[in-house]
Scaffold this motif. Structure first.
Motif, mmCIF file in Angstrom:
data_model
loop_
_atom_site.group_PDB
_atom_site.id
_atom_site.type_symbol
_atom_site.label_atom_id
_atom_site.label_comp_id
_atom_site.label_asym_id
_atom_site.label_seq_id
_atom_site.Cartn_x
_atom_site.Cartn_y
_atom_site.Cartn_z
ATOM 1 N N PHE C 7 0.890 -1.164 -0.045
ATOM 2 C CA PHE C 7 -0.025 0.091 -0.076
ATOM 3 C C PHE C 7 0.852 1.402 -0.014
ATOM 4 C CE2 PHE C 7 -2.066 3.417 2.355
ATOM 5 C CZ PHE C 7 -3.088 3.672 1.464
ATOM 6 N N PHE C 15 1.370 9.444 -5.633
ATOM 7 C CA PHE C 15 1.685 10.522 -5.031
ATOM 8 C C PHE C 15 2.553 11.284 -5.811
ATOM 9 C CE2 PHE C 15 3.080 13.947 -1.872
ATOM 10 C CZ PHE C 15 1.858 14.775 -2.000
ATOM 11 N N MET C 34 1.271 11.154 -14.716
ATOM 12 C CA MET C 34 -0.141 10.868 -14.495
ATOM 13 C C MET C 34 -0.406 9.644 -14.840
ATOM 14 S SD MET C 34 -3.110 12.178 -13.723
ATOM 15 C CE MET C 34 -4.870 11.804 -13.761
ATOM 16 N N THR C 93 -4.827 30.020 -4.636
ATOM 17 C CA THR C 93 -4.856 28.702 -4.961
ATOM 18 C C THR C 93 -4.114 27.673 -3.959
ATOM 19 O OG1 THR C 93 -4.805 28.945 -7.281
ATOM 20 C CG2 THR C 93 -4.513 26.554 -6.677
ATOM 21 N N LEU C 101 -7.417 21.355 2.850
ATOM 22 C CA LEU C 101 -6.616 20.227 3.439
ATOM 23 C C LEU C 101 -7.095 20.155 5.047
ATOM 24 C CD1 LEU C 101 -3.274 19.491 1.961
ATOM 25 C CD2 LEU C 101 -5.272 17.672 2.106
ATOM 26 N N LEU C 104 -10.470 19.186 5.915
ATOM 27 C CA LEU C 104 -10.682 17.452 5.559
ATOM 28 C C LEU C 104 -10.109 16.943 6.878
ATOM 29 C CD1 LEU C 104 -9.866 16.649 1.924
ATOM 30 C CD2 LEU C 104 -11.976 16.675 3.290
ATOM 31 N N TYR C 105 -9.011 17.509 7.220
ATOM 32 C CA TYR C 105 -8.253 16.475 8.482
ATOM 33 C C TYR C 105 -9.087 16.866 9.822
ATOM 34 C CZ TYR C 105 -4.899 15.457 5.060
ATOM 35 O OH TYR C 105 -4.399 15.038 3.973
ATOM 36 N N TYR D 7 -6.471 5.521 3.300
ATOM 37 C CA TYR D 7 -6.886 5.821 1.939
ATOM 38 C C TYR D 7 -7.465 7.295 1.690
ATOM 39 C CZ TYR D 7 -6.806 0.866 0.701
ATOM 40 O OH TYR D 7 -6.247 -0.487 0.527
ATOM 41 N N LEU D 8 -8.174 7.793 2.940
ATOM 42 C CA LEU D 8 -8.655 8.961 2.687
ATOM 43 C C LEU D 8 -7.535 10.048 2.718
ATOM 44 C CD1 LEU D 8 -11.802 8.775 5.249
ATOM 45 C CD2 LEU D 8 -11.652 8.699 2.554
ATOM 46 N N VAL D 9 -6.615 9.884 3.529
ATOM 47 C CA VAL D 9 -5.326 10.941 3.441
ATOM 48 C C VAL D 9 -4.794 10.922 1.986
ATOM 49 C CG1 VAL D 9 -3.104 11.133 4.311
ATOM 50 C CG2 VAL D 9 -4.904 10.695 5.891
ATOM 51 N N LEU D 10 -4.426 9.989 1.493
ATOM 52 C CA LEU D 10 -3.951 9.729 0.174
ATOM 53 C C LEU D 10 -4.873 10.205 -0.694
ATOM 54 C CD1 LEU D 10 -1.841 8.641 -1.983
ATOM 55 C CD2 LEU D 10 -3.325 6.707 -2.182
ATOM 56 N N SER D 12 -6.955 12.752 -0.307
ATOM 57 C CA SER D 12 -7.025 14.166 -0.083
ATOM 58 C C SER D 12 -5.807 14.922 -0.741
ATOM 59 C CB SER D 12 -7.250 14.671 1.369
ATOM 60 O OG SER D 12 -6.151 14.064 2.126
ATOM 61 N N PHE D 13 -4.724 14.226 -0.571
ATOM 62 C CA PHE D 13 -3.435 14.673 -1.013
ATOM 63 C C PHE D 13 -3.605 14.826 -2.638
ATOM 64 C CE2 PHE D 13 -0.626 13.395 2.420
ATOM 65 C CZ PHE D 13 -0.296 14.623 2.928
ATOM 66 N N LEU D 14 -4.127 13.453 -3.219
ATOM 67 C CA LEU D 14 -3.984 13.623 -4.639
ATOM 68 C C LEU D 14 -5.059 14.782 -5.275
ATOM 69 C CD1 LEU D 14 -4.270 9.836 -5.420
ATOM 70 C CD2 LEU D 14 -2.304 11.430 -5.829
ATOM 71 N N PHE D 15 -6.304 14.807 -4.538
ATOM 72 C CA PHE D 15 -7.202 15.883 -4.740
ATOM 73 C C PHE D 15 -6.602 17.292 -4.752
ATOM 74 C CE2 PHE D 15 -10.795 18.853 -4.121
ATOM 75 C CZ PHE D 15 -11.503 18.195 -5.078
ATOM 76 N N VAL D 16 -5.917 17.698 -3.864
ATOM 77 C CA VAL D 16 -5.293 18.993 -3.708
ATOM 78 C C VAL D 16 -4.178 19.294 -4.861
ATOM 79 C CG1 VAL D 16 -3.855 20.228 -2.211
ATOM 80 C CG2 VAL D 16 -5.843 19.315 -1.029
ATOM 81 N N VAL D 17 -3.334 18.098 -4.925
ATOM 82 C CA VAL D 17 -2.270 18.113 -6.025
ATOM 83 C C VAL D 17 -3.088 18.694 -7.339
ATOM 84 C CG1 VAL D 17 -0.559 17.066 -7.203
ATOM 85 C CG2 VAL D 17 -0.552 16.936 -4.744
ATOM 86 N N GLY D 18 -4.141 17.620 -7.618
ATOM 87 C CA GLY D 18 -4.783 17.888 -8.682
ATOM 88 C C GLY D 18 -5.345 19.397 -9.058
ATOM 89 N N LEU D 19 -6.045 19.708 -7.612
ATOM 90 C CA LEU D 19 -6.567 21.144 -7.720
ATOM 91 C C LEU D 19 -5.546 22.286 -7.937
ATOM 92 C CD1 LEU D 19 -9.152 22.586 -6.727
ATOM 93 C CD2 LEU D 19 -8.120 22.960 -4.555
ATOM 94 N N ILE D 20 -4.547 21.986 -7.189
ATOM 95 C CA ILE D 20 -3.193 22.945 -7.596
ATOM 96 C C ILE D 20 -2.904 23.175 -9.124
ATOM 97 C CG2 ILE D 20 -0.646 23.546 -7.097
ATOM 98 C CD1 ILE D 20 -1.243 22.673 -4.376
ATOM 99 N N LEU D 37 -7.170 13.843 -12.438
ATOM 100 C CA LEU D 37 -6.685 13.288 -11.311
ATOM 101 C C LEU D 37 -7.486 13.570 -10.029
ATOM 102 C CD1 LEU D 37 -3.934 12.289 -9.936
ATOM 103 C CD2 LEU D 37 -3.364 14.367 -9.610
#
Lengths: 167, 349, 164, 100
Positions: C7, C15, C34, C93, C101, C104-105, D7-10, D12-20, D37
């Motif tokens: 995992f 990432f 990507m 941004t 973030l 969310l946390y 999974y949720l943390v990952l 959220s990271f991906l989402f924010v990177v995609g947003l940026i 993404l």
């Protein structure tokens, strides 16, 4: 020009008949062991025709001297300028002889003009074609080498005689 | 040998065996290609290295190994170096799901003859991996920095994408018929009972579409436009030399072997033979015999690949696209609809 | 244990791939990043017990979307450009991302996090999935096919040379 | 032990990177992929939660999102190609026809 397309039936237009025909032809060639045309080169060799133009050679006359009179016609006509002749005087009847006679086989294109133009028939393109070497400098044949190649019998059909060693 | 080792060690052995078999297969397919093409053209073919030229692949390998590895000045280096690996890697990992026999019993343990035996999504896996084999072509052609390579890459990519549809639909009609994505079940559905025939008879349309598409997918003549020598030098691998070129080469032939295995599994009954049951030979020899039968069928398919290559001329590019999109694709859809209708009205026979 | 290692490896790869997409200047490398990310996410789907969705992910994203993107970049010539820096938009941004973030946390910390429960073999099977798709979700399924058809027609219309 | 939180943390990271990426990149194709993404990260959340609660609805929804993003890819690439043909660049700043 008017091209008339052949009328093809529905079945023919699916390509299948033509494809199958082609496949049958290629398959039918596989078992024809007798008809294989491959020449297994180093062992089996091609019978060269008499007019084959291979590496040039210089001839030796009946008197034991080179036939070349150093007229430089071959040097002049040679398209890639592969021939280099340095003349010198000689006490023989022909008065001139080549002191040096180099042919750069890296340049030679085997056109045969030198042979064609030579007034004394001293240079000939012969049946040698294995001239590969690891060094280009070895591909420059000098007079001795060319003459030595010229002594190799058999020579030309009907012209073997003049080639023999002088008496 | 308990726990995880009981899984890992047989899997490892099977991976080694399969890689060895496939690599040998690739090597000897190249030899067969040259031999068969020679025979078809009334020549003798390579016969210098070893008896009948049987050591020729070894000689080729040594030659590839010692050739100079050139990177063109205009190449985009990281991708240029990565692309051959991206070609060879998918070609090899597809064998993970291909079952190559029934099962063998050694020392009381039964081992199914597949690297990933429990995989009941084998077909989806195979389609997924083969859809990624485009990357090698595309990146190799683009990163070489040569216009011929780029042309080859663009041709290759659009061709592979177009023909994947045909393959997918043809496979899906088989999946619809058998109701499973599992290779073993599909193979079992083709033999061993009354009315169970190899699928190339009842699914002839799917078989034709699949076969034609697989030729395009593996970039073989008559669809070898990505590397059409007479037009674009070598296509996407024009600039490659030495071991990297060898990787493309091996990848292409490994793809051919995968494609053959795919055809055999879907349409020619896998490792089964009509009227033969492997139980007659006992658990060990039966399994080995099934493996031999499977590889023989693959060999026949490879011969057909070679045979077609040395018979048919290359298509023009627009002809290729027309064939793919306007002939094979509707045909595949039609076949799919026919199978679905039959299943709806009559059910499984 | 093995599961956790796999995992973390796959998550790390996803990432890194995402970062490559967003921050690499070269478009081809970015698209490759990507592609790596989508494949890794596909592996995560497999680990979440829905293997066929993972494979579909690879077919759809890595096999089709990324390839088309690469194809367009290559056919039209890549232009190098990194992310913008220093503009108001950029600052906003990053600020918004950070706030998002953090939010969310905050939610995540308050909620109850447990290990994944065990599920039976049939959970992610293609039979169960297909059953759901043609019974409970039959209408959305048909709508999705309509959407794809519309997209196809739209793409064909768009790519005709209408403006010089 | 991998929990739902990982999974949720990952995701959220991906989402924010995609947003940026979607908000700061100039190239239309990269922006489009960044949006994909973000979709992917949402898919991951759907699947993880579906697995957590033992329901298949998440997977079904992911399936639909995939269909949507495939349609989006077809249209998006067509638009990008038309855009590049018109503007000779992939930079989305060039899309200023309706700006006032």
């Amino acid at each position: 020009m008017k091209v008339t397309r052949p009328k093809l039936s529905w079945w023919e237009r699916t390509y299948f008949p033509a494809i199958l025909k082609g496949l049958a032809i290629t398959l039918s060639h596989i078992p024809k062991i007798k008809k294989r045309v491959t020449l297994e080169y180093p062992e089996v060799r091609w019978a060269l025709p008499p007019q084959y133009r291979g590496a040039p050679i210089l001839l030796t006359g009946l008197d034991g001297n080179e036939k070349c009179t150093s007229c430089k016609l071959c040097e002049f006509i040679c398209p890639p300028r592969a021939i280099r002749i340095v003349a010198e005087e000689t006490s023989l009847e022909k008065e001139k002889r080549p002191k040096e006679f180099d042919i750069d086989m890296g340049l030679c294109i085997f056109c045969g003009y030198c042979q064609e133009v030579c007034p004394v028939e001293a240079i000939w393109l012969k049946d040698e074609y294995e001239m590969a070497d690891y060094d280009r400098t070895n591909l420059i044949f000098n007079k001795e080498q060319l003459l030595a190649r010229g002594r190799k019998p058999p020579y030309l059909p009907g012209r073997e005689k003049p080639l023999e060693e002088p008496k | 040998m308990t726990g995880i080792w009981a899984i890992v060690i047989p899997a490892f052995v099977k991976i080694l065996v399969i890689i060895a078999v496939v690599m040998t297969g690739v090597a000897y397919t190249t030899l067969a290609e040259r031999k068969v093409s020679a025979w078809m053209q009334d020549r003798k073919g390579p016969n210098r290295a070893g008896p009948f030229g049987l050591l020729q692949p070894v000689a080729d390998g040594i030659k590839f190994f010692f050739k100079e590895d050139i990177t063109p000045k205009e190449a985009y280096r990281p991708i240029y170096l990565l692309a051959p690996l991206l070609t060879l890697f998918p070609a090899l990992i597809t064998f993970a799901v291909i079952p190559f026999g029934t099962s063998v019993t050694v020392a009381g343990q039964t081992y199914p003859l597949a690297i990933a035996p429990g995989m009941n999504l084998g077909i989806v896996y195979l389609l997924a991996i083969s859809s990624m084999s485009v990357y090698g072509i595309l990146l190799a052609g683009w990163s070489s920095g040569s216009k011929y390579s780029l042309m080859g890459a663009l041709r290759g990519a659009s061709q592979v994408i177009s023909y994947e549809l045909g393959i997918g639909l043809a496979v899906l009609s088989i999946v619809l018929w058998t109701g499973t994505f599992d290779f073993n079940a599909i193979v079992a559905d083709q033999t061993g009972g009354w009315g169970k025939v190899w699928f190339f008879i009842p699914h002839f349309l799917a078989f034709v579409v699949f076969t034609v598409s697989i030729f395009a997918e593996t970039n073989r003549l008559p669809f070898d436009l990505p590397e059409g020598e007479s037009e674009i030098v070598g296509g996407y691998h024009t600039e490659y030399s030495g071991l990297r070129f060898a990787m493309f080469f091996m990848g292409e032939y490994a793809n051919m072997i995968t494609a053959s295995a795919f055809v055999v599994l879907l349409f020619f009954g896998g490792w089964n033979l009509p009227f033969v049951r492997y139980e007659w030979f006992g658990p060990l020899w039966g399994g080995l015999l099934s493996m031999v039968v499977f590889f023989s069928k693959i060999a026949v398919c490879l011969f057909i690949f070679i045979w077609v290559r040395w018979t048919l001329p290359r298509f023009r590019y627009d002809q290729l696209m027309t064939l793919g999109w306007r002939r094979l694709f509707p045909l595949a859809v039609l076949n799919f609809v026919l199978v679905a209708t039959w299943l709806l009205l009559r059910g499984r026979p | 244990m093995t599961f956790a290692v796999v995992f973390f490896a796959v998550a790390f790869l996803a990432f890194i791939g995402a970062l490559t997409l967003v921050f690499h200047r070269h478009p081809v490398i970015a698209v490759l990043g990507m592609a790596a990310a989508t494949v890794s996410i596909g592996v995560l789907y497999v680990m979440l017990h829905v293997p066929f969705l993972g494979l579909f992910q690879m077919i759809v994203y890595a096999g089709a979307v990324m390839v088309i993107a690469l194809y367009v970049i290559m056919a039209l010539g890549p232009e190098e450009s990194g992310p913008q820096v220093g503009t108001v938009q950029t600052v906003l941004t990053y600020l918004a991302s950070l706030l998002f973030l953090l939010h969310l946390y905050r939610v995540l910390i308050k909620s109850e996090i447990g290990p994944m429960p065990a599920v039976d073999e049939a959970f992610g099977s293609i039979q169960a999935f297909g059953g759901a798709l043609v019974s409970r979700y039959a209408v959305p399924f048909e709508l999705a096919s309509l959407l794809l058809l519309g997209a196809m027609v739209g793409a064909v219309v768009l790519s005709r040379r209408q403006w010089q | 032990m991998i929990t739902i939180g990982h999974y949720l943390v990952l995701a959220s990271f991906l989402f924010v990177v995609g947003l940026i990426g979607a908000l700061t990149r100039k190239s239309a194709i990269i922006v489009f992929l960044a949006i994909e993404l973000m979709l992917n990260s949402v898919n991951l959340v759907f699947l993880a939660l579906g697995r957590y609660f033992g329901q298949l609805d998440g997977a079904v929804f992911v399936f639909f999102i995939m269909a949507v993003s495939a349609a989006e890819a077809a249209i998006g690439v067509a638009i990008t190609v038309a855009f590049i043909r018109r503007n000779k660049t992939t930079a989305i700043d060039a899309a200023n026809l309706m700006k006032w």
